[in-house]
Design a protein around this motif. Structure first.
Motif, PDB file in Angstrom:
ATOM      1  N   GLN A  61       3.332  37.506 -15.923  1.00  0.00           N
ATOM      2  CA  GLN A  61       2.523  36.348 -16.280  1.00  0.00           C
ATOM      3  C   GLN A  61       1.520  36.009 -15.165  1.00  0.00           C
ATOM      4  N   THR A  62       2.048  35.895 -13.951  1.00  0.00           N
ATOM      5  CA  THR A  62       1.185  35.556 -12.817  1.00  0.00           C
ATOM      6  C   THR A  62       0.156  36.649 -12.578  1.00  0.00           C
ATOM      7  N   ARG A  63       0.618  37.883 -12.630  1.00  0.00           N
ATOM      8  CA  ARG A  63      -0.287  39.002 -12.390  1.00  0.00           C
ATOM      9  C   ARG A  63      -1.406  39.013 -13.428  1.00  0.00           C
ATOM     10  N   ALA A  64      -1.018  38.728 -14.710  1.00  0.00           N
ATOM     11  CA  ALA A  64      -2.015  38.692 -15.775  1.00  0.00           C
ATOM     12  C   ALA A  64      -3.068  37.623 -15.484  1.00  0.00           C
ATOM     13  N   GLU A  65      -2.604  36.438 -15.063  1.00  0.00           N
ATOM     14  CA  GLU A  65      -3.557  35.365 -14.755  1.00  0.00           C
ATOM     15  C   GLU A  65      -4.432  35.739 -13.571  1.00  0.00           C
ATOM     16  N   ASP A  66      -3.829  36.346 -12.545  1.00  0.00           N
ATOM     17  CA  ASP A  66      -4.597  36.754 -11.373  1.00  0.00           C
ATOM     18  C   ASP A  66      -5.705  37.733 -11.748  1.00  0.00           C
ATOM     19  N   LEU A  67      -5.321  38.737 -12.571  1.00  0.00           N
ATOM     20  CA  LEU A  67      -6.313  39.746 -12.932  1.00  0.00           C
ATOM     21  C   LEU A  67      -7.406  39.155 -13.819  1.00  0.00           C
ATOM     22  N   LEU A  68      -7.023  38.204 -14.681  1.00  0.00           N
ATOM     23  CA  LEU A  68      -8.046  37.560 -15.510  1.00  0.00           C
ATOM     24  C   LEU A  68      -9.011  36.764 -14.634  1.00  0.00           C
ATOM     25  N   SER A  69      -8.483  36.106 -13.608  1.00  0.00           N
ATOM     26  CA  SER A  69      -9.389  35.411 -12.679  1.00  0.00           C
ATOM     27  C   SER A  69     -10.257  36.428 -11.956  1.00  0.00           C
ATOM     28  N   PHE A  70      -9.650  37.549 -11.601  1.00  0.00           N
ATOM     29  CA  PHE A  70     -10.359  38.602 -10.880  1.00  0.00           C
ATOM     30  C   PHE A  70     -11.613  39.054 -11.644  1.00  0.00           C
ATOM     31  N   VAL A  71     -11.494  39.201 -12.982  1.00  0.00           N
ATOM     32  CA  VAL A  71     -12.675  39.616 -13.758  1.00  0.00           C
ATOM     33  C   VAL A  71     -13.456  38.405 -14.271  1.00  0.00           C
ATOM     34  N   GLY A  72     -13.001  37.203 -13.939  1.00  0.00           N
ATOM     35  CA  GLY A  72     -13.756  36.008 -14.319  1.00  0.00           C
ATOM     36  C   GLY A  72     -13.515  35.533 -15.744  1.00  0.00           C
ATOM     37  N   LEU A  73     -12.322  35.808 -16.264  1.00  0.00           N
ATOM     38  CA  LEU A  73     -12.031  35.402 -17.654  1.00  0.00           C
ATOM     39  C   LEU A  73     -10.895  34.370 -17.719  1.00  0.00           C
ATOM     40  N   HIS A  74     -10.596  33.737 -16.554  1.00  0.00           N
ATOM     41  CA  HIS A  74      -9.406  32.897 -16.539  1.00  0.00           C
ATOM     42  C   HIS A  74      -9.491  31.730 -17.512  1.00  0.00           C
ATOM     43  N   GLU A  75     -10.679  31.123 -17.619  1.00  0.00           N
ATOM     44  CA  GLU A  75     -10.748  29.966 -18.527  1.00  0.00           C
ATOM     45  C   GLU A  75     -10.751  30.390 -19.997  1.00  0.00           C
ATOM     46  N   LYS A  76     -10.881  31.701 -20.245  1.00  0.00           N
ATOM     47  CA  LYS A  76     -10.827  32.200 -21.630  1.00  0.00           C
ATOM     48  C   LYS A  76      -9.438  32.725 -21.984  1.00  0.00           C
TER      49      LYS A  76
END
Lengths: 247, 326, 300
Positions: free
Chosen positions: A123-138
């Motif tokens: 879960q955390t890793r998924a959120e981290d990677l989404l932030s990494f590509v700039g998709l966290h708010e999506k």
């Protein structure tokens, strides 16, 4: 540095058309390698041959010291050789987080392991990677509702989620807003340095690939035309001919 | 007028809904003693719709042949009851175990053979499978061929038979629901949805797609097998084409109820089954001889005008209201 | 079962009788399959109601014949009526599923098949029907092989009907529009072809083919309300084996299926003939899938 991927004389025919004619290329562990060539020169076909999408008609593919040219898509990716697609492929009816969670390395395990509850770490890793590509708010948006460029980023993040040793990227900047390309280059380099993922990148944008890759192979008409450092390839007259001739 | 009710329902915690539903289900046969059999069939319908949706809704494999596992269940229990020579309840228990086991084995075998086939080819292959099974059963003397099988008489007193099978069927439906509820919450559930959305991608991401599909089918087969064993006893008689492998009734109803309620959701098939069954019980008798025509018309109408189902319609409605407010 | 098989092997004349009668029946399967491949190719719909259209065509021919219409007019009457019914079905139901997911069209046509099956059952009754044309039979090889004249005529008429439609699609203007739409509906639309009308015509023509097949079936063989789905499955199987748009393949596959089915019906017993048809279809799909999967595995 050790060889991670060694493509030896791979040939692929479609009927009478030879899409790949004895293509050889090497990718060393830890580097970013580039694959260029005019449209129809057989770059995507080579990706398919490496990742096991269809049988090759000749030659061999060595990944991490073992031949994989007889394996199918599933076993190959589970050894740590992942790819993205030119026409992005994501799970449209699932949220970004779900797309990420099911792409984790643990999801490649057997059915019993899938039946255990979702792991907190993933879960955390998924959120981290989404932030990494700039998709966290999506992250709670459905994959199918993202723009093409965003889907491309999601697919990249999903590939990273599976913790590959080698990632083949098929035109990562195509369809991406030009103002965001520099950011993407930065992310590819960080994925390479910080996450330790070796990259082999198909790219049409010369500026991008010359800045990104340490080693470039150029295909034309299914054959290797030139290979070397960006400067060597850039100054090779045959490469210029191939591009000008193709245009 | 409907929206406040829906909002209230949406805010109710799921456990409360489940507890209330559970209590109502337990009390129902005593509140409506005249309708015990119809209520038992309601739970059968719920099992039908839920198990169909595992493949049809969650995995994107539309099967027209799931009734085959039900039919196998019908016959396995009946044969055990006929041939084992054991007391009634022992034979029934063993029979149900056999039903579940045979349905499981059948799902593994058919899964290995058929689950590589995609799209409409899979739909039609399973349609063929269900009908072939009915025709073969109608020719097999060991299970009574075309004249079917009668089941042994229930040993209890008058009325206890209906009540007994009501609770057995309720238990199967409840366990089925809870199993699927748990399953859809695991990574296995996500894997099924991934295969539904893009199977090639799922394979290219390293998912064991064949195993996932086969296990999913096997899970629905087990519950269908159990339901078959009980349903045969509820009816007291098994006909190969009209009960066990009845593609034209049960086989179609499964698909219809899941779509009516909303494919690919946990509650959709349950709601679809309840709505369909109640509608059917209320109006069917007035249609005298035109029931099957009505069923065909109903399929066409739902598919053409209501393919998103009740759950999908509610989601659309909520989205539209949210959009209107913003 | 084994006895029956030995009987066929030991009496080649008798085997010939079984195979020949099967081949003659196969022509009707091929005709229905041709219609299915047309609808599949042009509208991209797997038409599950195909078999019911054949049966309905048969009942229309039967009703016409029982009301004094001469036998030679039964086929055109049924084909015309079924053309109109096909056209009508297009504008009530089919047009709504043309662009939809394949599962939607399968389910919608499946629903239609239940409606038509139950309507024919209600209107015409559930008895097995056959119209005796009184043409008699001829004998070959000292009477070992018996063939009814009407079956031969039905075979010829089935081939002629299919051939006429084939020529129409090749040469008539509307036929060319249909083929253009099949290849690329959007381009056809841009070029001024009214694709909606093309779809309606195609579905109507398919109805006419089913009408022709049904009228021949009721004169040369038998029909009843529940025989529709087997016709659908036969058509599907034939198209899958032949490949879309392969008319020659449809004929060969249709005739082979007819012969195979008749032999199987004799060896296994007539009560298993339908089971055989459905099992064969499942096996064909499994086999094709297995072959396709093998093409993706390589070298080893």
């Amino acid at each position: 540095m050790t060889l991670l991927l060694d493509v030896r004389d791979v040939t692929k025919r479609y009927g009478g058309v030879v899409a790949n004619d004895a293509v050889s290329l090497q990718v060393r562990e830890g580097e970013i390698a580039g694959l260029i060539g005019p449209n129809g020169s057989g770059k995507t076909t080579l990706f398919g041959a490496i990742t096991g999408a269809y049988p090759v008609d000749g030659g061999d593919v060595i990944f991490n010291g073992a031949s994989i040219s007889h394996l199918r898509v599933g076993p190959i990716v589970r050894q740590g050789l992942a790819r993205t697609y030119q026409q992005t492929r994501i799970y449209g009816e699932m949220t970004c987080m779900e797309n990420m969670q099911i792409s984790s390395r643990a999801s490649q395990g057997n059915v019993m392991s899938l039946l255990r509850l979702k792991a907190r770490g993933a879960q955390t890793r998924a959120e981290d990677l989404l932030s990494f590509v700039g998709l966290h708010e999506k992250r709670f948006e459905y994959g199918g509702r993202l723009s093409f460029g965003q889907q491309k980023l999601l697919e990249f993040a999903m590939a990273l989620m599976s913790e590959p040793k080698l990632l083949l990227l098929d035109e990562p900047t195509a369809g991406i807003n030009p103002t965001l390309i520099n950011g993407l280059i930065d992310r590819l380099q960080r994925a390479n340095k910080e996450l330790g993922v070796t990259l082999l990148v198909i790219e049409h944008n010369m500026r991008v690939i010359m800045n990104l890759a340490e080693h470039i192979t150029c295909l034309a008409h299914g054959r290797v035309l030139a290979s070397g450092t960006p400067d060597e390839v850039r100054n090779d007259p045959r490469v210029l001919d191939a591009y000008l001739g193709a245009q | 007028m409907i929206d406040p009710v829906l909002d209230r329902l949406r805010k109710t915690p799921e456990w409360l809904v489940l507890v209330v539903l559970g209590l109502v289900s337990l009390a129902a046969p005593f509140i409506m003693p005249g309708l015990v059999t119809q209520l038992a069939f309601l739970w059968l319908m719920v099992v039908f719709a839920q198990t169909w949706d595992v493949l049809g809704g969650q995995l994107g494999y539309n099967s027209f042949g799931n009734v085959i596992f039900f039919g196998i269940g019908c016959y396995a229990t009946a044969v055990m009851q006929r041939d084992s020579g054991l007391p009634y309840f022992d034979a029934l228990t063993l029979g149900l175990l056999l039903s579940a086991l045979l349905a499981l084995v059948a799902a593994l075998v058919f899964g290995a053979a058929l689950l590589g086939i995609r799209g409409h080819y899979f739909a039609i292959a399973t349609l063929g499978l269900g009908i072939a099974a009915g025709e073969l059963a109608a020719g097999w003397d060991y299970i009574g061929a075309g004249s079917g099988m009668s089941l042994p008489l229930f040993p209890g007193e008058l009325g206890s038979r209906e009540l007994f099978f009501y609770f057995v069927m309720l238990a199967i439906a409840a366990v089925c629901f809870l199993t699927l509820r748990w399953l859809y919450g695991t990574r296995f559930g996500l894997a099924m949805n991934a295969i539904r959305d893009d199977e090639d991608k799922a394979e290219a991401m390293g998912l064991h797609t064949t195993a996932i599909k086969t296990v999913a089918w096997a899970i629905s087969a087990v519950f269908l097998g159990l339901a078959g064993g009980v349903a045969g006893n509820m009816l007291g008689f098994i006909d190969p084409r009209d009960v066990a492998f009845s593609g034209a009734t049960f086989g179609v109803w499964m698909v219809l109820m899941a779509i009516l309620g909303g494919k690919g959701t946990l509650w959709g098939p349950v709601i679809g089954a309840i709505v369909f069954h109640i509608t059917k019980e209320l109006f069917w008798t007035y249609l005298l001889g035109w029931q099957r025509v009505a069923l065909g018309v109903l399929i066409v109408l739902i598919v053409l005008f209501f393919p998103q189902g009740i759950m999908g319609w509610l989601a659309d409605r909520r989205r539209a209201r949210a959009g209107g407010a913003a | 079962m084994v006895d029956n098989f030995l009987l066929l092997v030991q009496n080649p004349n008798f085997a010939l009788d079984v195979v020949l009668n099967g081949l003659l029946a196969g022509a009707i399967f091929a005709l229905a399959a041709y219609g299915m491949s047309l609808v599949w190719g042009v509208l991209n719909i797997v038409n599950i109601v195909q078999g019911e259209l054949v049966v309905l065509g048969g009942y229309i021919a039967y009703a016409a014949l029982s009301h004094g219409v001469p036998a030679y007019a039964a086929l055109p009457v049924s084909a015309l009526a079924m053309f109109a019914i096909g056209w009508g079905l297009y504008y009530t139901v089919i047009f709504r599923v043309v662009d939809k997911d394949l599962f939607i069209s399968i389910l919608a046509t499946f629903g239609l098949s239940i409606v038509i099956q139950q309507l024919t059952n209600t209107i015409f009754g559930s008895d097995v029907r056959s119209f005796d044309t009184g043409l008699g039979s001829f004998y070959m090889l000292d009477g070992a092989v018996t063939v009814a004249w009407i079956k031969v005529i039905a075979f010829v008429l089935a081939m002629v009907s299919g051939g006429v439609l084939w020529l129409f699609l090749r040469h008539a203007r509307l036929g060319q529009a249909i083929r253009a739409t099949a290849q690329n509906p959007r381009a056809a639309h841009i070029l001024g072809i009214n694709t909606d009308r093309v779809y309606a015509m195609t579905y109507g023509l398919n109805g006419a083919l089913c009408g022709a097949a049904g009228s021949l079936a009721v004169m040369a063989w038998t029909i009843h309300p529940y025989i529709g789905l087997p016709y659908t499955v036969r058509s599907f199987m034939i198209v899958v084996v032949a490949g879309l748009g392969n008319v020659g393949g449809v004929v060969v596959a249709g005739l082979s299926l007819g012969a195979l089915e008749n032999v199987a019906g004799f060896v296994l017993g007539a009560e298993y003939q339908i089971a055989f048809v459905f099992t064969l279809m499942v096996l064909i799909l499994v086999w094709r899938n297995w072959r396709a999967a093998r093409r993706r595995t390589y070298l080893s």
